[in-house]
Design an enzyme around this catalytic site. Structure first.
Site, mmCIF file in Angstrom:
data_model
loop_
_atom_site.group_PDB
_atom_site.id
_atom_site.type_symbol
_atom_site.label_atom_id
_atom_site.label_comp_id
_atom_site.label_asym_id
_atom_site.label_seq_id
_atom_site.Cartn_x
_atom_site.Cartn_y
_atom_site.Cartn_z
ATOM 1 C CG ASP A 105 -1.655 -6.388 41.584
ATOM 2 O OD1 ASP A 105 -1.175 -6.981 42.562
ATOM 3 O OD2 ASP A 105 -1.583 -6.805 40.409
ATOM 4 C CG ASP A 207 2.821 -9.133 43.696
ATOM 5 O OD1 ASP A 207 2.572 -9.548 42.548
ATOM 6 O OD2 ASP A 207 3.983 -8.914 44.103
ATOM 7 C CD GLU A 270 1.645 -13.768 41.772
ATOM 8 O OE1 GLU A 270 2.224 -14.041 40.709
ATOM 9 O OE2 GLU A 270 2.117 -12.969 42.598
ATOM 10 C CG HIS A 331 1.145 -9.510 34.838
ATOM 11 N ND1 HIS A 331 0.230 -10.135 35.671
ATOM 12 C CD2 HIS A 331 2.141 -9.089 35.643
ATOM 13 C CE1 HIS A 331 0.678 -10.078 36.916
ATOM 14 N NE2 HIS A 331 1.829 -9.445 36.930
ATOM 15 C CG ASP A 332 3.835 -12.461 36.280
ATOM 16 O OD1 ASP A 332 4.405 -11.414 35.939
ATOM 17 O OD2 ASP A 332 3.238 -12.599 37.368
HETATM 18 C C1 GLC Z 1 4.196 -11.152 40.961
HETATM 19 C C2 GLC Z 1 3.805 -10.319 39.781
HETATM 20 C C3 GLC Z 1 5.003 -10.119 38.916
HETATM 21 C C4 GLC Z 1 6.055 -9.391 39.718
HETATM 22 C C5 GLC Z 1 6.368 -10.127 41.004
HETATM 23 C C6 GLC Z 1 7.102 -9.250 41.970
HETATM 24 O O1 GLC Z 1 4.549 -12.437 40.619
HETATM 25 O O2 GLC Z 1 2.742 -10.917 39.119
HETATM 26 O O3 GLC Z 1 4.701 -9.420 37.755
HETATM 27 O O4 GLC Z 1 7.225 -9.242 38.966
HETATM 28 O O5 GLC Z 1 5.196 -10.519 41.682
HETATM 29 O O6 GLC Z 1 6.251 -8.287 42.504
#
Ligand code: GLC
Length: 552
Positions: A105, A207, A270, A331-332
């Protein structure tokens, strides 16, 4: 061209399935209740047996853990809770020894406020790294420079008393945003990518890619007229100036150039954006990220007509070089088994693993894991702590249940989040030997994807369906499979015209090994995968708009 030759030409990340591991929750080898790298290594047997091709690890780097690793204090190290760099090197070797790829990541939008870069940046207005982050003077009234809101609640600006300026943080104040308009910042992150690529890491999930670069003038975001009470607070504004800026595509192209200097690496972005803006991240002439994450199955209502429309829109919007991908959980977000219920979760698995494009499986979903209730005094997630339990992401991050033993075989200590209450029954050991289990369904679907070019790389042809039914054909060089799914709780009948074949995998065992012709009748929450007879009663080419553009 033979089927095999065609499928050899596809890249590993196109043919393969990706498996997301949340490292804190996969396997603890040290007894502290938190998963670690050695634990992951111990469980590679499971992943190989399951039949995935790559694993992506959520952040494992040194971090104060304000946002559980998405606040990185050293991009080129390993957090001691997860192990050492030696452990990482061993894990990477072990993965490669089994033919598994390993993705990390990359968190380039923000660092931890404890990163030395930020310490230096905040030390004085004249610091050499002042411009590495986004610092601005207060408004004349002393307020923040603009109206931007943090995803985790409140203003996205934090006043630094010592230097009298605000810094911008799209997430926690412990996660200051890096300034991607600064060339030295870009190079520093590209060096991070090279550091891991040089070790042999196979790619990155990037990310919040769409956040990286902000409006040059930091203009106020407009109000969102569609905001409803109960929505996340930052949805009060439309992020017109804070995300998805034109210049992001230059950055994605630069990242791609870094990856392309190595062999067979992949970049996954993402990105939560509507389809037409999402597909722009494939980049001009395909020079952006390889896979802009497609989150539609996470964000759309579980409704056959909406999903049908979304698949077709997505297929039609993909650029010629753009390879599709699908995600069912991460995970979100709330887990699929909780969003659609345990029975539909099987239908969802069939959909994920038969659509055209790279699937990403979230650990535990292969067991049909639901969200696990976390008592208020055990909430860990900063989003849950700040916005309220309804926004907590902890329920989707609970430990993987491996067996019926103490703590599900996850740890000998006290697990950092509670286990699923049904772990004595819902665990890997119990499901491995059960032909009707979710785990077996995932494994069989993954195995069939590998065996059948139609599923791995075939074109996609939607079939007309209504109500809760969804149906399509996948086809590659004469290999043809038909997928029929019932996304609802009533009976459905699907007209498959002249086609006929045999059901090879189904949500329910009694539907397997059946001949079908002309029509498929499905009961509630049923789905079938049909091996179509050859020669085709009617060639698929021309029956749908998605033929061959992305195939070999
Ligand atoms: C992304 C991650 C999340 C995190 C956010 C800030 O959306 O998936 O878990 O809190 O970025 O880094």
């Amino acid at each position: 061209m033979s089927r095999d030759a065609a499928s050899d030409r596809q890249l590993w990340w196109q043919k393969g399935a990706i498996y997301q591991i949340y490292p804190r929750s996969f396997q603890d080898s040290g007894g502290d209740g938190v998963g670690d790298l050695r634990g992951i290594e111990q469980r590679l047997d499971h992943l190989e047996w399951l039949g995935v091709d790559a694993i992506w690890l959520s952040p494992i780097f040194p971090s104060p853990m304000a946002d559980f690793g998405y606040d990185v204090a050293d991009y080129c190290g390993i957090h001691e809770a997860f192990g050492t760099m030696r452990d990482f090197d061993r894990l990477l070797d072990a993965c490669h020894g089994r033919g598994l790829k390993l993705l990390l990541d990359l968190v380039p939008n923000h660092s931890s406020s404890e990163h030395p870069w930020f310490a230096e940046s905040r030390s004085s207005r004249d610091s050499a790294k002042r411009d590495w982050y986004i610092w601005r003077d207060p408004k004349p009234d002393g307020g923040p420079p603009n109206n931007w809101l943090s995803v985790f609640g409140g203003s996205a600006w934090e006043l630094d008393d010592a230097t009298g300026q605000y810094y911008y943080h799209a997430f926690l104040k412990e996660q200051p945003d890096l300034n991607w308009r600064n060339a030295a910042v870009r190079e520093a992150i590209y060096d991070v990518m090279r550091f891991w690529f040089d070790k042999g890491v196979d790619g990155f999930r990037i990310d919040v890619l769409w956040h990286l670069i902000k409006d040059e003038h930091l203009r106020d975001n407009p109000l969102n007229p569609d905001y409803r009470e109960g929505d996340p607070p930052h949805h009060r504004l439309l992020p017109v100036y804070s995300t998805d800026q034109r210049e992001i595509h230059d950055i994605a192209a630069e990242m791609r150039a870094v990856a392309d200097a190595y062999r067979a690496r992949v970049l996954i972005g993402e990105i939560y954006l509507p389809i037409e803006r999402l597909v722009a991240y494939y980049g001009h002439e395909g020079r952006g990220v390889h896979l802009p994450f497609n989150f539609q199955l996470l964000t759309l209502p579980w409704n056959a007509r909406e999903i049908d429309r979304a698949i077709n829109e997505y297929e039609a919007a993909l650029p010629d070089e753009g390879w599709p991908n699908w995600v069912l959980g991460n995970h979100d977000k709330s887990r699929i088994a909780s969003r659609v219920g345990p029975e539909q979760a099987r239908v969802a698995a069939m959909l994920l693993l038969t659509l055209r494009g790279t699937p990403t499986i979230y650990y535990g979903d292969e067991l049909g894991m639901p969200d696990v209730p976390v008592p208020p005094d055990r909430v860990q997630d900063p989003q849950g702590l700040r916005l309220g339990a309804a926004f907590s992401r902890d329920p989707a991050r609970t430990p993987m249940p491996w067996s019926a033993e103490t703590n599900a075989g996850f740890t000998t200590g006290a697990p950092w989040l509670p286990l699923n209450g049904d772990f004595p029954r819902r665990n890997v050991d119990a499901q491995r030997g059960d032909p009707g289990s979710m785990l077996t369904l995932y494994r069989r679907l993954l195995s069939l994807r590998r065996a059948r070019p139609a599923l791995a790389i075939g074109d996609y042809f939607p079939l007309p369906a209504d109500g809760d039914a969804l149906a399509f054909v996948r086809e590659h060089a004469g290999d043809r499979m038909l997928v029929a799914l019932n996304l609802g709780g009533g009976a459905q009948s699907i007209d498959i015209e002249q086609r006929s074949g045999e059901t090879v995998i189904a949500t329910h065992a009694r539907l397997e090994g059946q001949r079908v012709a002309g029509r498929i009748d499905l009961g509630p929450n049923e789905a079938v995968l049909v091996d179509l007879d050859e020669p085709p009663a009617q060639p698929e080419k021309g029956s749908g708009p998605f033929s061959g553009r992305n195939g070999p």
